[in-house]
Write an enzyme that holds these catalytic residues in place. Structure first.
Site, PDB file in Angstrom:
ATOM      1  N   GLU A   1       8.075   3.886   8.250  1.00  0.00           N
ATOM      2  CA  GLU A   1       8.499   4.918   7.314  1.00  0.00           C
ATOM      3  C   GLU A   1       9.931   5.438   7.459  1.00  0.00           C
ATOM      4  OE1 GLU A   1       5.066   7.153   8.747  1.00  0.00           O
ATOM      5  OE2 GLU A   1       4.609   7.608   6.674  1.00  0.00           O
TER       6      GLU A   1
ATOM      7  N   ALA B   1       0.839  -1.203   0.000  1.00  0.00           N
ATOM      8  CA  ALA B   1       0.000   0.000   0.000  1.00  0.00           C
ATOM      9  C   ALA B   1       0.876   1.256   0.000  1.00  0.00           C
ATOM     10  CB  ALA B   1      -0.916  -0.004   1.204  1.00  0.00           C
ATOM     11  N   PHE B   2       1.782   1.352   0.972  1.00  0.00           N
ATOM     12  CA  PHE B   2       2.783   2.433   1.051  1.00  0.00           C
ATOM     13  C   PHE B   2       2.175   3.825   1.099  1.00  0.00           C
ATOM     14  CE2 PHE B   2       4.600  -1.038  -1.689  1.00  0.00           C
ATOM     15  CZ  PHE B   2       5.350  -1.630  -0.697  1.00  0.00           C
TER      16      PHE B   2
ATOM     17  N   SER C   1       3.418   5.177  10.504  1.00  0.00           N
ATOM     18  CA  SER C   1       4.257   4.253  11.286  1.00  0.00           C
ATOM     19  C   SER C   1       3.648   3.967  12.656  1.00  0.00           C
ATOM     20  CB  SER C   1       5.683   4.815  11.464  1.00  0.00           C
ATOM     21  OG  SER C   1       6.258   5.093  10.212  1.00  0.00           O
TER      22      SER C   1
HETATM   23 MO1  MOS Z   1       1.398   6.532   5.267  1.00  0.00          MO
HETATM   24  S1  MOS Z   1       2.376   7.763   3.932  1.00  0.00           S
HETATM   25  O1  MOS Z   1       1.347   7.432   6.662  1.00  0.00           O
HETATM   26  O2  MOS Z   1      -0.050   5.992   4.624  1.00  0.00           O
END
Ligand code: MOS
Length: 726
Positions: free
Chosen positions: A658, A194-195, A477
């Site tokens: 992250e 997903a990122f 995170s």
């Molecule tokens: Mo993430 S860039 O906090 O979904």
């Protein structure tokens, strides 16, 4: 051809679906006028149309959706939809154009510590620079995917969807269809990556899919093809950073002034928050006494950009570290020395007046220098570069201080639901989504520890809005921090309830206690809740606590660059990260390695190309290069800082999703170091421009060899007259 008045109206606006509707297998075509509820999604106070109705403001905006019995029929139907456009009179594609026309999403953010303007008057030197960093495609393994199933005699829907935020999907579907949220249940089994790309953008696609399911009363599946996904859903914000820095001849930076401009695209999405996070992180590891930064999200006619692992920090900090590098080059000092001189030392306060202790950051730095054998290798590289003209090596060491949690306080809460069945098996539900980051593994570990039973007795089936309502996204995170505490809370309650049973039969098995509790009419189900930290920033007073704590890390990378081709290889990377007491070191090391590689891709390989008319050219892996196994550093060492505690998170751990992505920039700065060595052989000294990503073309040209000077550039620094620097 006879047209209904309704179709005439649409045709007048340039949308003609009549031919597409005639095609075999085409069931229906969904348009904005079909929406019974809200036609927009609202983020950061701005509306984004689900389907363009008033205006098409970028190439890649959705206008209508073809529903068909097969994918092939749907594609043929979509190709037969006739749309006529009028060109926008004055489109804006690049950040420079947006700046010129003051095209921004509000709010813009500014923070200042000390008095920057005054401080510039009393410094040995002043230098001004800028750097551009390109965007990044999420390239999640699984593209945006969903299945909406109408159920029952009431208007009710089951949505099976690949998302980081099931509750947002539920709310979006309910708003679109104008039905209460209790008629929509979202299910997330697991997500193929997903990122950050499966938060807001997914909700718009889910709204459209649900509209199709509602209108046709059929189950509707929507799976984007890779090229469509890359075109439609946006990615990391391309960013332009400008800076002015004042420093002393001994390397102390006295004043720095930054301007961060993020290319937000045609809709606000989370862009103002992305720009804000750049400003909040701009001090990073350094105690610059007079520090000012201004962050703005630009409104342009490109597809809207969104959250991406790091949420602006990877762009913002590349700009800051590039400034430090420039200072080093102006002074002719090693960059690591300038970094050391300017680092936070001892208890400090950030530029938003938050007190913290950088001890573990400094420990990571020292440990990384030691583990990487930095001094000896630095000397060896000098030697190598003296002996080689067309191959150069470079090294860099880069720190990060990354704030964990959402600065929008309400997003830090979490809940869980834990059932013990009569056979002793345990079913855990929580608000987090499993996207490969291992949250379910960690939640199983938490339940195992609290209930004192092996993890094999604990199962997590899915994340569902029907079991745990009103959840927050798995993002920032913060997934393990928040949901871990909620699962812990639920398990503690259950363990407590079983205490009288255990006392009666201390030698009994877990299974016997579960059955006995049922026979004695004790509830074996409990919800857990975690409020999360109360965080906020007062932008007027320029102070606050936007984060719960910091995760620290340092990375040292060495590259070898072929100056004639620009081809490079990462020879070695050493990373030291402070993640407190890891709940699961092997999961976390995987996250560290993965984030680093994603950063390496961002800063050295992945390049989005837009045509002069704002069309994304790069719509697949053959046009857009992501890192592969062959790009992993030849020697890749990850170390977790020992003896670290963190009172602010579950079992003294720290969030790690992250932060390490930014450390991929150590490869960028190592390339820059190697390029500097090549330039020095050409008689060039001092700062120079190297855009990110530092692709082989850019690195080769930056070397400024006698050969590359023969390459004509259409405009200074540009080697692609057919593509825009957005
Ligand atoms: Mo993430 S860039 O906090 O979904």
């Amino acid at each position: 051809m006879d047209q209904s008045p309704d179709e005439l109206e649409i045709a007048a606006r340039g949308l003609d679906v009549s031919e597409a509707l005639q095609l075999p297998g085409v069931v229906d075509i969904i348009r904005a006028k079909d929406v019974p509820g809200k036609k927009v999604r609202t983020f950061c106070g701005y509306h984004e149309e689900l389907l363009a109705e008033s205006e098409v403001s970028c190439i890649g905006q959705m206008i209508c959706a073809v529903v068909a019995d097969t994918k092939a029929h749907a594609k043929r139907g979509a190709a037969a939809v006739k749309i006529s456009y009028e060109d926008l009179p004055d489109p804006i594609f690049t950040i420079e154009e947006a700046i010129e026309k003051s095209s921004y999403f509000k709010p813009q953010r500014m923070l200042e510590r000390g008095d920057v303007t005054e401080a510039f008057k009393n410094v040995d030197r002043v230098y001004e620079g800028e750097i551009r960093i390109g965007g990044q495609e999420h390239f999640y393994m699984e593209t945006q995917s969903m299945l909406v199933v109408p159920v029952g005699e009431e208007t009710e829907f089951n949505v099976y969807v690949s998302t980081q935020w099931p509750t947002l999907i539920q709310d979006a579907v309910a708003e679109t269809l104008n039905i209460p949220s209790n008629r929509v249940t979202c299910h997330v089994k697991r997500i193929g990556g997903a990122f950050g790309g499966k938060v807001t953008k997914t909700s718009i696609l889910a709204s459209i899919s649900s509209l199709a399911a509602w209108k046709t009363n059929r189950a509707v599946r929507c799976v984007l093809e890779r090229g469509e996904d890359m075109l439609i859903t946006g990615g990391r914000h391309p960013t332009l950073g400008k800076y002015k820095v004042g420093f002393m001849n001994d390397g102390r930076i006295i004043a720095a002034d930054f301007q961060f401009f993020a290319n937000g695209g045609n809709a606000a999405d989370e862009s103002p928050l992305v720009a804000e996070k750049m400003v909040l992180h701009m001090d990073t590891a350094y105690n610059i006494p007079n520090l000012r930064g201004h962050g703005a999200a630009c409104r342009t006619n490109l597809p809207s950009n969104t959250a991406f692992r790091g949420f602006g920090v990877p762009q913002g900090l590349l700009i800051v570290e590039n400034m430090i590098n420039d200072v080093a080059m102006v002074l002719g000092s090693p960059a690591d020395k300038i970094r050391e001189i300017n680092m936070y030392k001892g208890p400090s306060t950030t530029h938003y007046k938050f007190a913290f202790d950088p001890e573990n950051l400094l420990r990571c730095w020292d440990e990384c220098k030691l583990r990487s054998d930095f001094s000896a290798r630095h000397a060896a590289i000098k030697q190598f570069n003296q002996e080689n003209r067309w191959k150069k090596r470079g090294i860099s060491i880069i720190p990060i201080k990354y704030g964990i949690a959402f600065s929008e306080s309400f997003l830090n809460q979490a809940a869980a639901l834990v059932h013990i069945y009569k056979d002793g098996s345990v079913l855990v539900s929580h608000g987090g989504t499993e996207m490969g980051q291992g949250i379910h593994t960690k939640m199983q570990q938490v339940a195992s520890r609290e209930l004192h039973i092996p993890a094999s007795k604990i199962y997590i089936s899915e994340t569902s809005t029907g079991t745990v309502p009103n959840t927050c996204p798995s993002a920032a995170s913060f997934g393990t921090d928040a949901n871990g505490m909620a699962v812990k809370n639920a398990c503690e309650i259950l363990y407590q309830r079983l205490e009288p049973i255990r006392k009666k039969n201390p030698k009994g098995t877990w299974e016997s206690w579960a059955r006995a509790a049922f026979m004695e009419k004790i509830s074996l189900s409990a919800t857990g809740y975690y409020r999360g930290p109360d965080l906020c920033v007062d932008w007027e007073k320029m102070e606050g606590q936007p984060y719960s704590y910091y995760t620290y890390g340092v990375s040292c990378s060495e590259v070898e660059l072929d100056c004639l081709t620009g081809d490079y290889r990462t020879l070695r990377t050493d990373i030291v990260v402070d993640i407190g007491k890891s709940v699961n070191p092997s999961v976390d090391v995987g996250q560290i390695e993965g984030a680093f590689m994603q950063g390496l891709g961002l800063y050295t390989m992945e390049e989005l190309n837009f045509s002069p008319f704002g069309l994304l050219y790069t719509r697949g892996p053959s046009q857009y290069k992501i890192p592969a196994v062959c790009d992993v550093p030849l020697q890749f060492n990850v170390y977790l800082l020992p003896d670290s505690d963190n009172p602010h998170a579950i079992y003294s751990s720290k969030g790690i999703g992250e932060p390490v992505l930014f450390l991929g920039s150590s490869v960028f700065f190592a390339i820059k170091d190697a390029v500097a060595a090549a330039r020095s052989d050409s008689g060039l000294k001092g700062p120079f421009t190297l855009k990110s990503p530092a692709t082989p073309e850019r690195a080769c040209l930056a070397c400024a060899s006698p050969f590359t000077k023969k390459v004509p550039a259409s405009k200074p620094g540009s080697f692609k007259p057919w593509a825009l620097d957005v």
